[in-house]
Design an enzyme around this catalytic site. Structure first.
Site, short mmCIF file in Angstrom:
data_model
loop_
_atom_site.label_atom_id
_atom_site.label_comp_id
_atom_site.label_asym_id
_atom_site.label_seq_id
_atom_site.Cartn_x
_atom_site.Cartn_y
_atom_site.Cartn_z
N SER A 144 -14.06 25.85 73.66
CA SER A 144 -14.42 24.54 73.11
C SER A 144 -14.71 23.56 74.25
O SER A 144 -14.31 23.79 75.40
CB SER A 144 -13.25 24.01 72.28
OG SER A 144 -13.34 22.61 72.08
N TYR A 157 -4.99 21.11 69.78
CA TYR A 157 -6.23 21.88 69.86
C TYR A 157 -6.69 22.02 71.31
O TYR A 157 -7.04 23.11 71.76
CB TYR A 157 -7.30 21.16 69.03
CG TYR A 157 -8.62 21.86 68.89
CD1 TYR A 157 -9.71 21.49 69.68
CD2 TYR A 157 -8.80 22.87 67.95
CE1 TYR A 157 -10.95 22.12 69.54
CE2 TYR A 157 -10.04 23.50 67.80
CZ TYR A 157 -11.09 23.11 68.60
OH TYR A 157 -12.31 23.74 68.46
P1 NAP Z 1 -14.35 26.57 60.32
O1 NAP Z 1 -15.63 26.22 59.66
O2 NAP Z 1 -13.12 25.77 60.02
O3 NAP Z 1 -14.03 28.15 60.11
C1 NAP Z 1 -12.86 28.64 60.67
C2 NAP Z 1 -12.68 30.06 60.15
O4 NAP Z 1 -11.44 30.58 60.67
C3 NAP Z 1 -12.57 30.10 58.63
O5 NAP Z 1 -13.23 31.25 58.14
C4 NAP Z 1 -11.07 30.21 58.42
O6 NAP Z 1 -10.72 30.84 57.22
C5 NAP Z 1 -10.69 31.10 59.58
N1 NAP Z 1 -9.24 31.05 59.84
C6 NAP Z 1 -8.46 29.96 60.00
N2 NAP Z 1 -7.20 30.34 60.23
C7 NAP Z 1 -7.16 31.70 60.21
C8 NAP Z 1 -6.15 32.68 60.40
N3 NAP Z 1 -4.88 32.34 60.61
N4 NAP Z 1 -6.49 33.99 60.32
C9 NAP Z 1 -7.77 34.35 60.07
N5 NAP Z 1 -8.79 33.47 59.88
C10 NAP Z 1 -8.48 32.16 59.97
O7 NAP Z 1 -14.54 26.47 61.91
P2 NAP Z 1 -15.86 26.60 62.79
O8 NAP Z 1 -16.42 25.24 63.06
O9 NAP Z 1 -16.74 27.67 62.24
O10 NAP Z 1 -15.18 27.09 64.15
C11 NAP Z 1 -15.02 28.46 64.43
C12 NAP Z 1 -14.42 28.53 65.82
O11 NAP Z 1 -15.23 27.78 66.72
C13 NAP Z 1 -13.02 27.92 65.92
O12 NAP Z 1 -12.25 28.66 66.86
C14 NAP Z 1 -13.29 26.52 66.47
O13 NAP Z 1 -12.16 26.01 67.17
C15 NAP Z 1 -14.42 26.81 67.40
N6 NAP Z 1 -15.26 25.66 67.74
C16 NAP Z 1 -15.87 24.93 66.76
C17 NAP Z 1 -16.72 23.88 67.16
C18 NAP Z 1 -17.42 23.01 66.17
O14 NAP Z 1 -17.94 21.95 66.59
N7 NAP Z 1 -17.49 23.36 64.89
C19 NAP Z 1 -16.93 23.62 68.51
C20 NAP Z 1 -16.25 24.38 69.46
C21 NAP Z 1 -15.42 25.41 69.05
P3 NAP Z 1 -10.32 29.96 55.93
O15 NAP Z 1 -11.49 29.10 55.59
O16 NAP Z 1 -10.00 30.97 54.87
O17 NAP Z 1 -9.12 29.13 56.34
C1 GCO Z 2 -13.10 17.22 67.55
C2 GCO Z 2 -13.99 18.38 67.22
C3 GCO Z 2 -14.14 19.28 68.44
C4 GCO Z 2 -15.00 20.45 68.08
C5 GCO Z 2 -15.19 21.37 69.25
C6 GCO Z 2 -15.88 20.71 70.39
O1 GCO Z 2 -12.36 16.78 66.66
O2 GCO Z 2 -13.18 16.76 68.70
O3 GCO Z 2 -13.49 19.11 66.12
O4 GCO Z 2 -12.90 19.69 68.88
O5 GCO Z 2 -14.43 21.19 67.07
O6 GCO Z 2 -14.03 21.99 69.63
O7 GCO Z 2 -16.21 21.72 71.33
#
Ligand code: NAP
Ligand code: GCO
Length: 264
Positions: A144, A157
């Site tokens: 992230s 986080y």
């Molecule tokens: P999301 O839409 O909230 O999806 C997260 C997924 O993880 C969902 O399918 C959720 O399942 C699953 N999950 C949560 N807890 C779990 C557990 N204990 N065991 C198995 N599955 C679990 O998140 P996203 O935005 O796609 O993010 C995916 C990854 O990218 C995360 O690691 C997040 O930190 C990272 N990330 C996101 C962003 C962003 O801007 N969106 C940026 C940087 C990094 P349920 O829905 O059933 O709970």
């Molecule tokens: C926040 C956001 C970020 C993104 C991502 C950025 O609240 O700042 O959720 O943390 O999820 O991780 O890279």
């Protein structure tokens, strides 16, 4: 010839019913991989299976909480029995809790660390022995911006994602000699359900202040899409990256390079 193909490879993407995980699993499948995924409820696994089917992808889904070592070990054993040994792991499953640290309970802090850091450790530990036996493997941890930067309300986080960056480097260090490469992808701000609260249109119809903030902090002047992460994931999952190890590939539109647009 550079080999970006994933033909003949089996990939496990955690938490991949939708969002970033789903986009990454789709990308690996389109590059030739067989894809399996997990989610924490049968309902979400079923929704995910429908979504993959709609994309013409024959995925298999498993109910598994990545923080439960017994469930993870049982899932990996079932995958190995039903499909084969895992060549590529994407540790994608993750949550965020946005609470000012001085108001955050220790239980909430622990839950974020458990899912976002302990989970990737548990799943990587479960797949590494087979990768060692096969003499190759790819592990990709979804880090992230918060692996490098802090901000208000995301202490747990940021601690988890900072730890995940170092876990990535340590797996790379400990298992590189077995031809296992472990790298991270550090997405910028991506439009998914996880960030939906940060993009909600305000009552007066204006953009969410955080939405405007991110646009000003991103040279690309837009939020990323899960599909922006697809190419980097295929690269790190393929033989094209066999000498890339312990690296966090930031896919952020330039946020980490930019001081931010000067307010008018
Ligand atoms: P999301 O839409 O909230 O999806 C997260 C997924 O993880 C969902 O399918 C959720 O399942 C699953 N999950 C949560 N807890 C779990 C557990 N204990 N065991 C198995 N599955 C679990 O998140 P996203 O935005 O796609 O993010 C995916 C990854 O990218 C995360 O690691 C997040 O930190 C990272 N990330 C996101 C962003 C962003 O801007 N969106 C940026 C940087 C990094 P349920 O829905 O059933 O709970
Ligand atoms: C926040 C956001 C970020 C993104 C991502 C950025 O609240 O700042 O959720 O943390 O999820 O991780 O890279």
């Amino acid at each position: 010839m550079v080999n970006f193909s994933l033909e003949g490879k089996l990939a496990l993407v955690t938490g991949a019913s939708y969002g970033i995980g789903f986009a990454l699993a789709k990308a690996l499948a389109h590059a030739g991989a067989k894809v399996v995924f997990n989610d924490i409820s049968q309902e979400m696994v079923d929704k995910g299976l429908e979504a993959y089917k709609a994309e013409g992808i024959e995925a298999k889904g498993y109910v598994c909480d990545v923080t439960a070592e017994d469930q993870v070990n049982a899932m990996v054993a079932q995958i190995e029995k039903e499909v084969g040994t895992i060549d590529i792991l994407i540790n994608n499953a993750g949550i965020i809790k946005r609470i000012p640290m001085h108001e955050m309970s220790a239980a909430d802090f622990r839950q974020v660390i458990d899912i976002d850091l302990n989970g990737p450790f548990i799943v990587a530990k479960a797949v590494i022995p087979s990768m060692m036996k096969k003499g190759h493997g790819k592990i990709i941890n979804i880090c992230s911006m918060m692996s490098e930067l802090g901000r208000e309300t995301v202490s747990a986080y940021a601690a988890a994602k900072g730890g995940l960056k170092m876990l990535t480097k340590n797996i790379a260090s400990e298992y590189g000699e077995f031809n296992i490469q472990c790298n991270g992808i550090g997405p910028g701000y991506i439009a998914t359900p996880q960030t939906a609260p940060l993009r909600e249109t305000q009552a007066d119809g204006s953009r969410h202040p955080f939405d405007s903030f991110i646009i000003a902090k991103t040279p690309a002047a837009r939020w990323g899409t899960p599909e922006d992460l697809a190419g980097p994931a295929v690269f790190l999952a393929s033989e094209a990256s066999n000498f890339v190890n312990g690296h966090i590939l930031y896919v952020d539109g330039g946020i980490l390079a930019y001081i931010g647009k000067q307010p008018k």
